[in-house]
Design a protein around this motif. Structure first.
Motif, PDB file in Angstrom:
ATOM      1  N   LEU A  16      31.919  40.803  15.974  1.00 38.04           N
ATOM      2  CA  LEU A  16      33.252  40.925  16.558  1.00 38.04           C
ATOM      3  C   LEU A  16      33.993  42.080  15.895  1.00 38.04           C
ATOM      4  CD1 LEU A  16      35.012  37.469  17.101  1.00 38.04           C
ATOM      5  CD2 LEU A  16      34.125  39.050  18.808  1.00 38.04           C
ATOM      6  N   ARG A  17      34.746  42.785  16.689  1.00 38.55           N
ATOM      7  CA  ARG A  17      35.531  43.914  16.170  1.00 38.55           C
ATOM      8  C   ARG A  17      37.005  43.517  16.240  1.00 38.55           C
ATOM      9  NH1 ARG A  17      33.782  49.220  15.810  1.00 38.55           N
ATOM     10  NH2 ARG A  17      32.047  48.762  17.224  1.00 38.55           N
ATOM     11  N   ARG A  18      37.582  43.210  15.075  1.00 37.54           N
ATOM     12  CA  ARG A  18      38.987  42.776  15.068  1.00 37.54           C
ATOM     13  C   ARG A  18      39.949  43.933  15.320  1.00 37.54           C
ATOM     14  NH1 ARG A  18      40.718  40.429   9.355  1.00 37.54           N
ATOM     15  NH2 ARG A  18      38.541  39.883   9.041  1.00 37.54           N
ATOM     16  N   ASP A  19      39.469  45.158  15.081  1.00 40.51           N
ATOM     17  CA  ASP A  19      40.296  46.358  15.266  1.00 40.51           C
ATOM     18  C   ASP A  19      39.387  47.457  15.781  1.00 40.51           C
ATOM     19  OD1 ASP A  19      41.541  48.974  14.548  1.00 40.51           O
ATOM     20  OD2 ASP A  19      43.119  47.683  13.742  1.00 40.51           O
ATOM     21  N   PRO A  20      39.811  48.185  16.828  1.00 34.72           N
ATOM     22  CA  PRO A  20      38.957  49.242  17.378  1.00 34.72           C
ATOM     23  C   PRO A  20      38.566  50.306  16.357  1.00 34.72           C
ATOM     24  CG  PRO A  20      40.815  48.785  18.835  1.00 34.72           C
ATOM     25  CD  PRO A  20      41.074  48.052  17.564  1.00 34.72           C
ATOM     26  N   LEU A  21      39.361  50.452  15.303  1.00 39.12           N
ATOM     27  CA  LEU A  21      39.077  51.481  14.307  1.00 39.12           C
ATOM     28  C   LEU A  21      38.178  50.975  13.177  1.00 39.12           C
ATOM     29  CD1 LEU A  21      42.640  53.078  13.996  1.00 39.12           C
ATOM     30  CD2 LEU A  21      40.733  53.793  15.446  1.00 39.12           C
ATOM     31  N   LEU A  22      37.877  49.672  13.179  1.00 38.61           N
ATOM     32  CA  LEU A  22      37.054  49.090  12.125  1.00 38.61           C
ATOM     33  C   LEU A  22      35.672  48.745  12.660  1.00 38.61           C
ATOM     34  CD1 LEU A  22      39.657  46.678  10.477  1.00 38.61           C
ATOM     35  CD2 LEU A  22      38.927  48.924   9.651  1.00 38.61           C
ATOM     36  N   PRO A  23      34.655  48.723  11.793  1.00 39.42           N
ATOM     37  CA  PRO A  23      33.323  48.320  12.240  1.00 39.42           C
ATOM     38  C   PRO A  23      33.300  46.840  12.600  1.00 39.42           C
ATOM     39  CG  PRO A  23      33.365  48.581   9.864  1.00 39.42           C
ATOM     40  CD  PRO A  23      34.677  49.088  10.367  1.00 39.42           C
ATOM     41  N   PRO A  24      32.367  46.423  13.432  1.00 33.24           N
ATOM     42  CA  PRO A  24      32.268  44.996  13.786  1.00 33.24           C
ATOM     43  C   PRO A  24      31.876  44.153  12.574  1.00 33.24           C
ATOM     44  CG  PRO A  24      30.381  46.208  14.627  1.00 33.24           C
ATOM     45  CD  PRO A  24      31.332  47.233  14.104  1.00 33.24           C
ATOM     46  N   GLU A  25      32.258  42.887  12.634  1.00 37.35           N
ATOM     47  CA  GLU A  25      31.974  41.960  11.538  1.00 37.35           C
ATOM     48  C   GLU A  25      31.216  40.747  12.093  1.00 37.35           C
ATOM     49  OE1 GLU A  25      35.591  41.299   8.997  1.00 37.35           O
ATOM     50  OE2 GLU A  25      36.509  42.428  10.619  1.00 37.35           O
ATOM     51  N   PRO A  26      30.340  40.145  11.292  1.00 34.01           N
ATOM     52  CA  PRO A  26      29.626  38.950  11.753  1.00 34.01           C
ATOM     53  C   PRO A  26      30.590  37.776  11.913  1.00 34.01           C
ATOM     54  CG  PRO A  26      29.156  39.370   9.440  1.00 34.01           C
ATOM     55  CD  PRO A  26      29.934  40.553   9.933  1.00 34.01           C
ATOM     56  N   CYS A  27      30.447  37.064  12.999  1.00 39.40           N
ATOM     57  CA  CYS A  27      31.307  35.912  13.293  1.00 39.40           C
ATOM     58  C   CYS A  27      30.442  34.720  13.674  1.00 39.40           C
ATOM     59  CB  CYS A  27      32.266  36.259  14.439  1.00 39.40           C
ATOM     60  SG  CYS A  27      33.269  34.858  15.002  1.00 39.40           S
ATOM     61  N   PRO A  28      30.442  33.645  12.884  1.00 33.64           N
ATOM     62  CA  PRO A  28      29.684  32.446  13.250  1.00 33.64           C
ATOM     63  C   PRO A  28      30.345  31.710  14.411  1.00 33.64           C
ATOM     64  CG  PRO A  28      30.889  32.069  11.220  1.00 33.64           C
ATOM     65  CD  PRO A  28      31.131  33.501  11.589  1.00 33.64           C
ATOM     66  N   VAL A  29      29.545  31.391  15.419  1.00 33.73           N
ATOM     67  CA  VAL A  29      30.055  30.753  16.639  1.00 33.73           C
ATOM     68  C   VAL A  29      29.279  29.468  16.914  1.00 33.73           C
ATOM     69  CG1 VAL A  29      30.464  31.021  19.115  1.00 33.73           C
ATOM     70  CG2 VAL A  29      30.653  33.011  17.605  1.00 33.73           C
ATOM     71  N   VAL A  30      30.003  28.408  17.206  1.00 31.98           N
ATOM     72  CA  VAL A  30      29.403  27.156  17.681  1.00 31.98           C
ATOM     73  C   VAL A  30      29.798  26.977  19.135  1.00 31.98           C
ATOM     74  CG1 VAL A  30      29.361  24.643  17.443  1.00 31.98           C
ATOM     75  CG2 VAL A  30      29.437  26.081  15.393  1.00 31.98           C
ATOM     76  N   TRP A  31      28.810  26.759  19.992  1.00 33.66           N
ATOM     77  CA  TRP A  31      29.066  26.610  21.420  1.00 33.66           C
ATOM     78  C   TRP A  31      29.103  25.136  21.810  1.00 33.66           C
ATOM     79  CZ3 TRP A  31      30.371  30.832  24.181  1.00 33.66           C
ATOM     80  CH2 TRP A  31      29.992  32.087  23.690  1.00 33.66           C
ATOM     81  N   LYS A  32      30.095  24.780  22.611  1.00 37.46           N
ATOM     82  CA  LYS A  32      30.209  23.417  23.138  1.00 37.46           C
ATOM     83  C   LYS A  32      30.432  23.505  24.649  1.00 37.46           C
ATOM     84  CE  LYS A  32      30.432  21.297  19.036  1.00 37.46           C
ATOM     85  NZ  LYS A  32      29.408  20.353  18.558  1.00 37.46           N
ATOM     86  N   ARG A  33      29.886  22.531  25.344  1.00 38.47           N
ATOM     87  CA  ARG A  33      30.176  22.427  26.771  1.00 38.47           C
ATOM     88  C   ARG A  33      30.822  21.064  27.022  1.00 38.47           C
ATOM     89  NH1 ARG A  33      29.021  25.522  30.754  1.00 38.47           N
ATOM     90  NH2 ARG A  33      27.321  26.680  29.764  1.00 38.47           N
ATOM     91  N   SER A  34      31.873  21.057  27.841  1.00 40.22           N
ATOM     92  CA  SER A  34      32.611  19.827  28.093  1.00 40.22           C
ATOM     93  C   SER A  34      32.904  19.675  29.569  1.00 40.22           C
ATOM     94  CB  SER A  34      33.928  19.832  27.304  1.00 40.22           C
ATOM     95  OG  SER A  34      34.758  18.752  27.697  1.00 40.22           O
ATOM     96  N   ALA A  35      32.547  18.503  30.111  1.00 43.96           N
ATOM     97  CA  ALA A  35      32.847  18.221  31.512  1.00 43.96           C
ATOM     98  C   ALA A  35      34.346  18.035  31.730  1.00 43.96           C
ATOM     99  CB  ALA A  35      32.090  16.969  31.953  1.00 43.96           C
ATOM    100  N   ARG A  36      35.085  17.742  30.657  1.00 42.19           N
ATOM    101  CA  ARG A  36      36.525  17.506  30.770  1.00 42.19           C
ATOM    102  C   ARG A  36      37.332  18.794  30.631  1.00 42.19           C
ATOM    103  NH1 ARG A  36      37.958  12.814  26.621  1.00 42.19           N
ATOM    104  NH2 ARG A  36      39.980  13.116  27.619  1.00 42.19           N
ATOM    105  N   ALA A  37      36.706  19.834  30.100  1.00 45.23           N
ATOM    106  CA  ALA A  37      37.436  21.086  29.890  1.00 45.23           C
ATOM    107  C   ALA A  37      37.763  21.752  31.219  1.00 45.23           C
ATOM    108  CB  ALA A  37      36.618  22.021  29.013  1.00 45.23           C
ATOM    109  N   ARG A  38      38.952  22.321  31.327  1.00 46.79           N
ATOM    110  CA  ARG A  38      39.374  23.034  32.534  1.00 46.79           C
ATOM    111  C   ARG A  38      39.400  24.550  32.324  1.00 46.79           C
ATOM    112  NH1 ARG A  38      37.843  19.203  34.190  1.00 46.79           N
ATOM    113  NH2 ARG A  38      38.872  17.481  35.264  1.00 46.79           N
ATOM    114  N   ARG A  39      39.283  24.956  31.075  1.00 44.74           N
ATOM    115  CA  ARG A  39      39.285  26.380  30.774  1.00 44.74           C
ATOM    116  C   ARG A  39      38.512  26.615  29.489  1.00 44.74           C
ATOM    117  NH1 ARG A  39      43.050  27.208  26.750  1.00 44.74           N
ATOM    118  NH2 ARG A  39      44.514  25.495  26.406  1.00 44.74           N
ATOM    119  N   VAL A  40      38.169  27.847  29.228  1.00 46.34           N
ATOM    120  CA  VAL A  40      37.503  28.214  27.981  1.00 46.34           C
ATOM    121  C   VAL A  40      38.527  28.127  26.843  1.00 46.34           C
ATOM    122  CG1 VAL A  40      36.181  29.991  26.776  1.00 46.34           C
ATOM    123  CG2 VAL A  40      35.997  29.775  29.263  1.00 46.34           C
TER     124      VAL A  40
END
Length: 239
Positions: free
Chosen positions: A11-35
């Protein structure tokens, strides 16, 4: 649509900075209406929840849009405190160094401000966790008894959990449940959470009568809630 359980993305938090590693956990929910995005302090990752039939690319787009917020929140997490020899673990709000003494007996026990763990090194983390859960149950039970007697109630049972958003709960069948991580907090903080849930055995609500019971049992309520607000997330990083 298959999702990985977890992954690390750049992920790049700032266009002028290099990208940084970001740990992501994915979940899927039938009740969710949006991301949606949330930071999980226990995992040390951002959790992306997707509604059914919404693909991973939509989650990546939201992550990219909010990269600055995500990386800032992850960076602000308290450091991990693993259960390993030489590390410290708070018990009752007081740090205790974990000392591995393989030749001794007794699994794990407190000795002069030190948490001694015996046996094979491969079992240190498990034995520390087992000790803390047993100590949590002992302390919570000891705290619950005078509150229950004063309020004229009797809990059906006391259970331990490893919840991430609630320190305690009271079920309709009068079972009280608490996060074992309360043992890490100062005793007066644990006492407030216990009194709060015991009071629900008299009033299964948050009415004025309920709060009157809580205030009568724990005049330190405000200080305890403030302590949990400030330090509760750090307890999720222990172990």
């Amino acid at each position: 649509m298959l999702l990985p359980d977890s992954e690390t993305i750049e992920l790049r938090r700032d266009p002028l900075l290099p990208p940084e590693p970001c740990p992501v956990v994915w979940k899927r929910s039938a009740r969710a209406r949006r991301v949606s995005l949330r930071i999980d302090p226990l995992e040390g990752a951002v959790v992306v929840t997707l509604p059914n039939r919404v693909g991973r690319r939509h989650g990546l787009a939201l992550l990219s849009e909010h990269a600055g917020w995500v990386m800032q929140r992850l960076a602000a997490l308290a450091p991990e405190r693993p259960f390993e020899p030489g590390a410290s673990v708070p018990i009752g709000g007081v740090d205790h160094v974990i000392r591995h003494e393989p030749a001794r007996r007794g699994a794990a026990f407190l000795e002069e401000g030190v948490l001694v763990v015996t046996g094979d090194a491969a079992f240190v983390a498990r034995r520390v966790r087992d000790f803390l859960r047993a100590e949590a149950l002992r302390r919570i039970g000891a705290a619950a008894r005078p509150h229950a007697e004063a309020l004229g109630v009797v809990p059906r049972a006391i259970r331990l959990k490893d919840t991430r958003s609630r320190w305690g709960s009271c079920a309709p069948d009068r079972t009280l449940a608490f996060s074992w991580r309360l043992v890490l907090a100062p005793d007066w903080v644990l006492d407030y959470v216990v009194a709060h849930e015991v009071a629900h055995l008299r009033e299964m609500n948050h009415s004025d009568r309920f709060w009157a019971h809580v205030e009568a049992r724990t005049p330190h309520r405000q200080a305890a809630t403030e302590w949990l607000r400030r330090h509760g997330a750090a307890l999720q990083r222990v172990g």
